[in-house]
Design a protein around this motif. Structure first.
Motif, PDB file in Angstrom:
ATOM      1  N   UNK A 239       0.836  -1.207   0.000  1.00  9.95           N
ATOM      2  CA  UNK A 239       0.000   0.000   0.000  1.00  9.95           C
ATOM      3  C   UNK A 239       0.868   1.253   0.000  1.00  9.95           C
ATOM      4  N   UNK A 240       1.968   1.195   0.741  1.00  6.03           N
ATOM      5  CA  UNK A 240       2.887   2.337   0.735  1.00  6.03           C
ATOM      6  C   UNK A 240       3.439   2.563  -0.672  1.00  6.03           C
ATOM      7  N   UNK A 241       3.840   1.481  -1.342  1.00  6.47           N
ATOM      8  CA  UNK A 241       4.364   1.605  -2.703  1.00  6.47           C
ATOM      9  C   UNK A 241       3.281   2.126  -3.645  1.00  6.47           C
ATOM     10  N   UNK A 242       2.049   1.589  -3.504  1.00  5.64           N
ATOM     11  CA  UNK A 242       0.951   2.029  -4.367  1.00  5.64           C
ATOM     12  C   UNK A 242       0.658   3.510  -4.171  1.00  5.64           C
ATOM     13  N   UNK A 243       0.576   3.946  -2.927  1.00  2.00           N
ATOM     14  CA  UNK A 243       0.309   5.367  -2.656  1.00  2.00           C
ATOM     15  C   UNK A 243       1.449   6.242  -3.167  1.00  2.00           C
ATOM     16  N   UNK A 244       2.675   5.747  -3.016  1.00  2.00           N
ATOM     17  CA  UNK A 244       3.832   6.535  -3.463  1.00  2.00           C
ATOM     18  C   UNK A 244       3.816   6.694  -4.973  1.00  2.00           C
ATOM     19  N   UNK A 245       3.555   5.593  -5.685  1.00  8.52           N
ATOM     20  CA  UNK A 245       3.551   5.643  -7.146  1.00  8.52           C
ATOM     21  C   UNK A 245       2.357   6.412  -7.690  1.00  8.52           C
ATOM     22  N   UNK A 246       1.237   6.406  -6.972  1.00 10.08           N
ATOM     23  CA  UNK A 246       0.038   7.082  -7.458  1.00 10.08           C
ATOM     24  C   UNK A 246       0.200   8.597  -7.475  1.00 10.08           C
ATOM     25  N   UNK A 247       1.150   9.099  -6.721  1.00  8.96           N
ATOM     26  CA  UNK A 247       1.413  10.532  -6.731  1.00  8.96           C
ATOM     27  C   UNK A 247       2.148  10.895  -8.031  1.00  8.96           C
TER      28      UNK A 247
ATOM     29  N   UNK B 233      -5.744  -1.261  -6.285  1.00 12.10           N
ATOM     30  CA  UNK B 233      -7.037  -1.911  -6.506  1.00 12.10           C
ATOM     31  C   UNK B 233      -6.972  -3.427  -6.401  1.00 12.10           C
ATOM     32  N   UNK B 234      -5.779  -3.996  -6.373  1.00 16.13           N
ATOM     33  CA  UNK B 234      -5.620  -5.455  -6.368  1.00 16.13           C
ATOM     34  C   UNK B 234      -5.138  -5.908  -4.993  1.00 16.13           C
ATOM     35  N   UNK B 235      -6.088  -6.296  -4.132  1.00 14.32           N
ATOM     36  CA  UNK B 235      -5.740  -6.714  -2.772  1.00 14.32           C
ATOM     37  C   UNK B 235      -4.911  -8.002  -2.779  1.00 14.32           C
ATOM     38  N   UNK B 236      -5.212  -8.894  -3.712  1.00 17.32           N
ATOM     39  CA  UNK B 236      -4.469 -10.161  -3.767  1.00 17.32           C
ATOM     40  C   UNK B 236      -3.003  -9.922  -4.109  1.00 17.32           C
ATOM     41  N   UNK B 237      -2.765  -9.052  -5.067  1.00 24.30           N
ATOM     42  CA  UNK B 237      -1.385  -8.745  -5.435  1.00 24.30           C
ATOM     43  C   UNK B 237      -0.652  -8.069  -4.281  1.00 24.30           C
ATOM     44  N   UNK B 238      -1.333  -7.150  -3.594  1.00 20.61           N
ATOM     45  CA  UNK B 238      -0.696  -6.498  -2.451  1.00 20.61           C
ATOM     46  C   UNK B 238      -0.320  -7.523  -1.386  1.00 20.61           C
ATOM     47  N   UNK B 239      -1.207  -8.483  -1.151  1.00 19.43           N
ATOM     48  CA  UNK B 239      -0.893  -9.511  -0.170  1.00 19.43           C
ATOM     49  C   UNK B 239       0.324 -10.321  -0.568  1.00 19.43           C
ATOM     50  N   UNK B 240       0.426 -10.673  -1.850  1.00 17.93           N
ATOM     51  CA  UNK B 240       1.579 -11.441  -2.312  1.00 17.93           C
ATOM     52  C   UNK B 240       2.872 -10.626  -2.191  1.00 17.93           C
ATOM     53  N   UNK B 241       2.779  -9.335  -2.532  1.00 21.71           N
ATOM     54  CA  UNK B 241       3.972  -8.478  -2.433  1.00 21.71           C
ATOM     55  C   UNK B 241       4.398  -8.336  -0.983  1.00 21.71           C
ATOM     56  N   UNK B 242       3.434  -8.105  -0.089  1.00 25.56           N
ATOM     57  CA  UNK B 242       3.767  -7.972   1.333  1.00 25.56           C
ATOM     58  C   UNK B 242       4.397  -9.253   1.873  1.00 25.56           C
ATOM     59  N   UNK B 243       3.862 -10.381   1.465  1.00 25.93           N
ATOM     60  CA  UNK B 243       4.416 -11.660   1.922  1.00 25.93           C
ATOM     61  C   UNK B 243       5.834 -11.847   1.409  1.00 25.93           C
ATOM     62  N   UNK B 244       6.048 -11.508   0.142  1.00 26.70           N
ATOM     63  CA  UNK B 244       7.390 -11.648  -0.416  1.00 26.70           C
ATOM     64  C   UNK B 244       8.402 -10.731   0.260  1.00 26.70           C
ATOM     65  N   UNK B 245       8.008  -9.485   0.491  1.00 22.56           N
ATOM     66  CA  UNK B 245       8.913  -8.543   1.156  1.00 22.56           C
ATOM     67  C   UNK B 245       9.210  -9.006   2.571  1.00 22.56           C
TER      68      UNK B 245
END
Length: 428
Positions: free
Chosen positions: A127-135, A345-357
């Motif tokens: 979510x941090x990455x998404x918010x950062x890129x959305x700017x 908008x993609x909660x599943x992708x965010x979950x996978x990214x968070x898990x990987x990080x």
């Protein structure tokens, strides 16, 4: 370093705490002095009334208790009165041991895999990455930053030999690709979707158009005339045969194009499927395709095309990095913004990214925690202990001074109790 010297460079909050520490120290010293004065006065007045004995006992014990706790508090930080008394200046004397234990404590209790992983899973990195890129501004800044790096990266790729290595690897991979199954599979899909019928219609249309061209008719007429006997040439049989051939062919082509169920279409299907089967099974076809592939890859025009593409890409990137062209920077910034919106908008992708990080960071911390422990220990060992003691004393010294108050009070009460027992025993 004492609180006075520390307050000269501390923050306003620390300066206030240092002033409060000085005030409490002064009160504690005043209490100790008062106990001593009361003790002396009570001893002097003891002959006048027995009650002064109780007062003297309380004041005496309170003075001793206050002095003992003053010694204990001072010995924690420095040597009392500057005397080299054993087991004083405890923090200074044990700096290295405190450093090692602090590093070990952090390694064991803060950097263990389970608590680290639990804490990492609480953080929504995606979510941090998404918010950062959305700017848009941040994405534009990131795009410009990457563009400034790309020319240097491409130059480094050329000078380091990485370009040659990548080219060889790509060519090796292309050489190892078996094109026959790919071609056969592509053609089967082409036939299965019925797109080959459109190709047939285009071929028939092209042949129909070619037969109506004057140049084509002249060539066919000459060929027929060359094959006819001399007698038939005199009766212009070549023109008659040409007319019949062309009429029959064009009629056939029109019939096939207009009739989706024309038998010739089925024959065309069987011909193509037979060719696909032979392409998959006959080694001769595979060999010819591989030869064609090798010849194509060995063509100097292909290498020249690759060099031109690389040079054009490098020139375009250099112009974009210098600001001469904003097309790539604008496009790249839009890509980042769209990526941020898609990620949000993609909660599943965010979950996978968070898990990987979380897995990556957990592994990294597990591998480096001993180094962190050593780093912390080395930092603590290198601290200016006088300054550190000033920091500790300013922040917790006020509470430590209350130990002196408690020592005077508890000591006084204990002395009063003992004197009372002694007085009662004398009465018996």
């Amino acid at each position: 370093m004492d609180a006075n010297s520390f307050s000269s460079f501390a923050s306003p909050g620390d300066a206030a705490r240092a002033a409060e520490l000085r005030r409490v120290k002064a009160i504690a010293a005043l209490v100790l002095a008062s106990c001593l004065v009361v003790f002396i006065a009570a001893k002097i007045l003891l002959p006048t009334h027995p009650v002064f004995g109780f007062v003297a006992a309380f004041a005496e014990a309170a003075t001793i208790g206050g002095l003992a706790d003053w010694y204990a508090v001072v010995a924690l930080f420095r040597r009392p009165l500057g005397l080299p008394i054993p087991h004083t200046a405890i923090i200074q004397a044990n700096q290295n041991r405190i450093a090692d234990k602090l590093g070990e404590f952090i390694e064991v209790h803060f950097l263990e895999a389970a608590p680290v992983e639990a804490k990492l899973r609480e953080v929504d990195f995606a979510s941090f990455v998404a918010d950062w890129l959305s700017d848009k501004k941040r994405s534009a800044d990131l795009a410009r930053f990457l563009l400034r790096l790309l020319p240097e990266a491409m130059s480094a790729t050329e000078t380091s030999g990485l370009k040659t290595f990548i080219t060889r690897r790509v060519m090796t991979q292309l050489q190892s690709v078996d094109l026959a199954p790919i071609a056969a599979g592509t053609m089967r899909g082409f036939i299965r979707d019925g797109r080959h019928q459109g190709l047939l219609d285009n071929l028939l249309g092209a042949m129909h158009g070619a037969l109506t061209e004057p140049d084509t008719l002249a060539v066919i007429k000459n060929k027929i005339r060359d094959e006819l006997p001399t007698l038939l040439k005199l009766y212009r049989a070549d023109a008659f045969l040409l007319k019949r051939i062309v009429a029959s062919a064009t009629t056939f082509f029109d019939d096939v194009r207009k009739d989706p169920a024309h038998p010739f279409r089925g024959e065309f299907d069987r011909m193509l499927l037979s060719f696909v089967d032979r392409l998959e099974t006959e080694p001769g076809f595979t060999g010819r395709i591989d030869g064609l592939k090798r010849d194509l890859l060995a063509r100097p025009e292909l290498a020249e095309l690759g060099r031109n593409l690389w040079n054009n890409a490098r020139s375009f990137i250099e112009r974009s990095a210098s600001g001469e062209s904003n097309v790539l920077a604008h496009h790249l910034a839009n890509v980042f913004v769209e990526a941020g919106a898609a990620l949000r908008a993609d909660a599943e992708m965010r979950g996978e990214i968070n898990q990987g990080i979380a897995v990556v960071l957990r592994t990294f911390i597990a591998d480096q925690k001993s180094g962190v422990s050593s780093f912390i220990a080395d930092q603590v060992k290198g601290w200016d202990m006088q300054q550190l003691i000033g920091v500790i004393e300013v922040n917790i010294g006020r509470d430590l001074q209350y130990i002196r108050f408690n020592g005077s009070l508890i000591g006084g009460l204990a002395g009063l109790a003992l004197y009372t027992i002694e007085y009662l025993l004398r009465l018996l």
